[in-house]
Design a protein around this motif. Structure first.
Motif, PDB file in Angstrom:
ATOM      1  N   THR A 137       0.808  -1.222   0.000  1.00  0.00           N
ATOM      2  CA  THR A 137       0.000   0.000   0.000  1.00  0.00           C
ATOM      3  C   THR A 137       0.844   1.276   0.000  1.00  0.00           C
ATOM      4  O   THR A 137       0.309   2.352  -0.249  1.00  0.00           O
ATOM      5  CB  THR A 137      -0.933   0.025   1.233  1.00  0.00           C
ATOM      6  N   CYS A 138       2.135   1.157   0.276  1.00  0.00           N
ATOM      7  CA  CYS A 138       3.030   2.324   0.275  1.00  0.00           C
ATOM      8  C   CYS A 138       4.103   2.106  -0.788  1.00  0.00           C
ATOM      9  O   CYS A 138       4.921   1.193  -0.662  1.00  0.00           O
ATOM     10  CB  CYS A 138       3.677   2.512   1.648  1.00  0.00           C
ATOM     11  N   PHE A 139       4.096   2.939  -1.814  1.00  0.00           N
ATOM     12  CA  PHE A 139       4.985   2.689  -2.951  1.00  0.00           C
ATOM     13  C   PHE A 139       5.243   3.989  -3.710  1.00  0.00           C
ATOM     14  O   PHE A 139       4.546   4.999  -3.520  1.00  0.00           O
ATOM     15  CB  PHE A 139       4.366   1.655  -3.892  1.00  0.00           C
ATOM     16  N   PHE A 140       6.255   3.936  -4.591  1.00  0.00           N
ATOM     17  CA  PHE A 140       6.557   5.060  -5.474  1.00  0.00           C
ATOM     18  C   PHE A 140       5.989   4.774  -6.863  1.00  0.00           C
ATOM     19  O   PHE A 140       5.924   3.624  -7.300  1.00  0.00           O
ATOM     20  CB  PHE A 140       8.071   5.267  -5.588  1.00  0.00           C
ATOM     21  N   GLN A 141       5.594   5.835  -7.542  1.00  0.00           N
ATOM     22  CA  GLN A 141       5.175   5.697  -8.927  1.00  0.00           C
ATOM     23  C   GLN A 141       5.854   6.784  -9.763  1.00  0.00           C
ATOM     24  O   GLN A 141       6.110   7.889  -9.285  1.00  0.00           O
ATOM     25  CB  GLN A 141       3.652   5.775  -9.076  1.00  0.00           C
ATOM     26  N   ALA A 142       6.151   6.413 -11.003  1.00  0.00           N
ATOM     27  CA  ALA A 142       6.837   7.331 -11.917  1.00  0.00           C
ATOM     28  C   ALA A 142       5.916   7.677 -13.080  1.00  0.00           C
ATOM     29  O   ALA A 142       5.190   6.812 -13.592  1.00  0.00           O
ATOM     30  CB  ALA A 142       8.116   6.692 -12.441  1.00  0.00           C
ATOM     31  N   VAL A 151       2.386   8.329 -19.342  1.00  0.00           N
ATOM     32  CA  VAL A 151       2.449   7.007 -18.726  1.00  0.00           C
ATOM     33  C   VAL A 151       2.766   7.138 -17.245  1.00  0.00           C
ATOM     34  O   VAL A 151       3.672   7.874 -16.861  1.00  0.00           O
ATOM     35  CB  VAL A 151       3.532   6.137 -19.406  1.00  0.00           C
ATOM     36  N   THR A 152       2.000   6.427 -16.417  1.00  0.00           N
ATOM     37  CA  THR A 152       2.283   6.354 -14.983  1.00  0.00           C
ATOM     38  C   THR A 152       2.467   4.893 -14.603  1.00  0.00           C
ATOM     39  O   THR A 152       1.602   4.060 -14.877  1.00  0.00           O
ATOM     40  CB  THR A 152       1.145   6.967 -14.153  1.00  0.00           C
ATOM     41  N   LYS A 153       3.613   4.586 -13.984  1.00  0.00           N
ATOM     42  CA  LYS A 153       3.945   3.216 -13.629  1.00  0.00           C
ATOM     43  C   LYS A 153       4.356   3.130 -12.165  1.00  0.00           C
ATOM     44  O   LYS A 153       5.123   3.959 -11.665  1.00  0.00           O
ATOM     45  CB  LYS A 153       5.112   2.717 -14.490  1.00  0.00           C
ATOM     46  N   ARG A 154       3.857   2.108 -11.509  1.00  0.00           N
ATOM     47  CA  ARG A 154       4.285   1.828 -10.140  1.00  0.00           C
ATOM     48  C   ARG A 154       5.692   1.243 -10.178  1.00  0.00           C
ATOM     49  O   ARG A 154       5.970   0.324 -10.954  1.00  0.00           O
ATOM     50  CB  ARG A 154       3.316   0.844  -9.496  1.00  0.00           C
ATOM     51  N   LEU A 155       6.595   1.791  -9.367  1.00  0.00           N
ATOM     52  CA  LEU A 155       7.963   1.292  -9.322  1.00  0.00           C
ATOM     53  C   LEU A 155       8.044   0.058  -8.423  1.00  0.00           C
ATOM     54  O   LEU A 155       7.468   0.024  -7.332  1.00  0.00           O
ATOM     55  CB  LEU A 155       8.916   2.367  -8.806  1.00  0.00           C
ATOM     56  N   LYS A 156       8.762  -0.946  -8.884  1.00  0.00           N
ATOM     57  CA  LYS A 156       8.941  -2.152  -8.084  1.00  0.00           C
ATOM     58  C   LYS A 156       9.830  -1.840  -6.874  1.00  0.00           C
ATOM     59  O   LYS A 156      10.584  -0.872  -6.873  1.00  0.00           O
ATOM     60  CB  LYS A 156       9.600  -3.243  -8.936  1.00  0.00           C
ATOM     61  N   LEU A 168       9.505  -0.130 -16.847  1.00  0.00           N
ATOM     62  CA  LEU A 168       8.800   1.146 -17.013  1.00  0.00           C
ATOM     63  C   LEU A 168       8.124   1.238 -18.379  1.00  0.00           C
ATOM     64  O   LEU A 168       7.141   1.953 -18.554  1.00  0.00           O
ATOM     65  CB  LEU A 168       9.791   2.320 -16.880  1.00  0.00           C
ATOM     66  N   PHE A 169       8.655   0.508 -19.349  1.00  0.00           N
ATOM     67  CA  PHE A 169       8.157   0.588 -20.716  1.00  0.00           C
ATOM     68  C   PHE A 169       7.173  -0.537 -21.054  1.00  0.00           C
ATOM     69  O   PHE A 169       6.744  -0.648 -22.198  1.00  0.00           O
ATOM     70  CB  PHE A 169       9.339   0.573 -21.690  1.00  0.00           C
ATOM     71  N   ASN A 170       6.836  -1.377 -20.070  1.00  0.00           N
ATOM     72  CA  ASN A 170       5.797  -2.394 -20.271  1.00  0.00           C
ATOM     73  C   ASN A 170       4.442  -1.781 -19.944  1.00  0.00           C
ATOM     74  O   ASN A 170       4.126  -1.527 -18.783  1.00  0.00           O
ATOM     75  CB  ASN A 170       6.052  -3.608 -19.364  1.00  0.00           C
ATOM     76  N   ILE A 171       3.645  -1.538 -20.973  1.00  0.00           N
ATOM     77  CA  ILE A 171       2.389  -0.811 -20.792  1.00  0.00           C
ATOM     78  C   ILE A 171       1.228  -1.664 -21.306  1.00  0.00           C
ATOM     79  O   ILE A 171       1.177  -2.006 -22.492  1.00  0.00           O
ATOM     80  CB  ILE A 171       2.398   0.536 -21.552  1.00  0.00           C
ATOM     81  N   ASP A 172       0.291  -1.991 -20.400  1.00  0.00           N
ATOM     82  CA  ASP A 172      -0.926  -2.721 -20.795  1.00  0.00           C
ATOM     83  C   ASP A 172      -0.592  -3.946 -21.641  1.00  0.00           C
ATOM     84  O   ASP A 172      -1.163  -4.170 -22.718  1.00  0.00           O
ATOM     85  CB  ASP A 172      -1.879  -1.796 -21.575  1.00  0.00           C
ATOM     86  N   GLU A 173       0.336  -4.757 -21.140  1.00  0.00           N
ATOM     87  CA  GLU A 173       0.769  -5.989 -21.804  1.00  0.00           C
ATOM     88  C   GLU A 173       1.462  -5.726 -23.143  1.00  0.00           C
ATOM     89  O   GLU A 173       1.761  -6.650 -23.887  1.00  0.00           O
ATOM     90  CB  GLU A 173      -0.408  -6.950 -22.010  1.00  0.00           C
ATOM     91  N   GLY A 174       1.694  -4.457 -23.458  1.00  0.00           N
ATOM     92  CA  GLY A 174       2.480  -4.101 -24.630  1.00  0.00           C
ATOM     93  C   GLY A 174       3.845  -3.615 -24.191  1.00  0.00           C
ATOM     94  O   GLY A 174       4.187  -3.641 -23.004  1.00  0.00           O
ATOM     95  N   TYR A 175       4.640  -3.159 -25.138  1.00  0.00           N
ATOM     96  CA  TYR A 175       6.010  -2.760 -24.824  1.00  0.00           C
ATOM     97  C   TYR A 175       6.408  -1.572 -25.678  1.00  0.00           C
ATOM     98  O   TYR A 175       6.320  -1.621 -26.904  1.00  0.00           O
ATOM     99  CB  TYR A 175       6.955  -3.947 -25.087  1.00  0.00           C
ATOM    100  N   LEU A 176       6.809  -0.490 -25.005  1.00  0.00           N
ATOM    101  CA  LEU A 176       7.320   0.677 -25.706  1.00  0.00           C
ATOM    102  C   LEU A 176       8.827   0.537 -25.870  1.00  0.00           C
ATOM    103  O   LEU A 176       9.503  -0.024 -25.009  1.00  0.00           O
ATOM    104  CB  LEU A 176       7.011   1.954 -24.919  1.00  0.00           C
ATOM    105  N   GLU A 177       9.365   1.038 -26.955  1.00  0.00           N
ATOM    106  CA  GLU A 177      10.818   0.997 -27.155  1.00  0.00           C
ATOM    107  C   GLU A 177      11.493   1.909 -26.136  1.00  0.00           C
ATOM    108  O   GLU A 177      11.198   3.102 -26.072  1.00  0.00           O
ATOM    109  CB  GLU A 177      11.160   1.451 -28.569  1.00  0.00           C
ATOM    110  N   PRO A 178      12.377   1.375 -25.288  1.00  0.00           N
ATOM    111  CA  PRO A 178      13.025   2.231 -24.282  1.00  0.00           C
ATOM    112  C   PRO A 178      13.782   3.395 -24.921  1.00  0.00           C
ATOM    113  O   PRO A 178      14.438   3.229 -25.947  1.00  0.00           O
ATOM    114  CB  PRO A 178      14.005   1.268 -23.587  1.00  0.00           C
ATOM    115  N   ARG A 179      13.658   4.567 -24.333  1.00  0.00           N
ATOM    116  CA  ARG A 179      14.398   5.729 -24.813  1.00  0.00           C
ATOM    117  C   ARG A 179      14.584   6.698 -23.654  1.00  0.00           C
ATOM    118  O   ARG A 179      13.963   6.562 -22.607  1.00  0.00           O
ATOM    119  CB  ARG A 179      13.673   6.387 -25.977  1.00  0.00           C
ATOM    120  N   ASP A 180      15.433   7.679 -23.850  1.00  0.00           N
ATOM    121  CA  ASP A 180      15.689   8.663 -22.804  1.00  0.00           C
ATOM    122  C   ASP A 180      14.399   9.419 -22.492  1.00  0.00           C
ATOM    123  O   ASP A 180      13.711   9.898 -23.402  1.00  0.00           O
ATOM    124  CB  ASP A 180      16.763   9.646 -23.250  1.00  0.00           C
TER     125      ASP A 180
END
Length: 218
Positions: A137-142, A151-156, A168-180
């Motif tokens: 219940t206590c976590f960081f999100q980016a 995009v908002t993702k909960r950090l592990k 961070l780039f795994n979105i809705d069972e899809g995958y974005l190409e990592p970039r800066d």
């Protein structure tokens, strides 16, 4: 003269003892080489980053300091455009972030302000020690922008460590190409429905796992 030579030998011996050696744990470009022409490979040991011939900004070598047992990330962006004696990047780029001295009466806001750096180099994963509670219940999100997406993702996390990696780039069972990207980080406490802003404009520079494969692809 003999005394001078004796003192000189002592100085050279001391400098040799104090020198740190680094063992390669991972390299993302199989074309990366040392100045002697040998390819940089896992298991190789070197004593100075100037022994590596950097040709691309996205080249990266992850190594462990055999003396201190700390891991370090050497990246080409620091050496392609300049040479120098700054051998190490700050530890914040890998697995630690040095905060101020601990104080007994720090508020949660004080602790959050001390946690995250302004920039990280991401090769595989980054670990940031948390100064606040982490749980289900206590976590960081980016949050970050990717093209026209927000995009908002909960950090592990693992125990008291926050993990930033390419999930961070795994979105809705899809995958974005990592970039800066530029991250904004919040701290959530679902038990009290509280969200605390931590920091924004965190620059995340992403390094490809295999630079040679990306370079050779059409």
């Amino acid at each position: 003269m003999k005394r001078f030579l004796f003192l000189l030998s002592l100085i050279l011996a001391a400098s040799h003892v104090q020198a740190d050696d680094f063992k390669v744990l991972f390299v993302n470009d199989n074309k990366l080489s040392f100045v002697n022409g040998k390819s940089v490979k896992v298991g190789d040991v070197f004593s100075d980053v100037k022994e590596i011939v950097w040709t691309k900004e996205k080249q990266a070598v992850k190594a462990i300091n055999l003396k201190t047992k700390k891991q370090t990330l050497f990246v080409g962006k620091n050496w392609v455009k300049k040479a120098g004696f700054d051998a190490l990047l700050h530890n914040r780029h890998l697995s630690t972030h040095e905060g101020q001295d601990d104080h007994a009466e720090l508020t949660i806001y004080d602790k959050l302000l001390r946690m995250f750096a302004d920039q990280y180099d991401l090769l595989d994963s980054i670990e940031v020690k948390s100064e606040v509670e982490l749980s289900e219940t206590c976590f960081f999100q980016a949050t970050y922008e990717y093209g026209d997406k927000k995009v908002t993702k909960r950090l592990k996390h693992r125990d008291d460590v926050v993990i930033i990696d390419k999930t961070l780039f795994n979105i809705d069972e899809g995958y974005l190409e990592p970039r800066d990207i530029i991250l904004s980080i919040d701290y959530n406490d679902d038990s009290t429905s509280t969200t605390i802003f931590v920091k924004d404009t965190i620059e995340l520079i992403v390094y490809p796992t295999c630079l040679s494969a990306e370079s050779s692809s059409p």
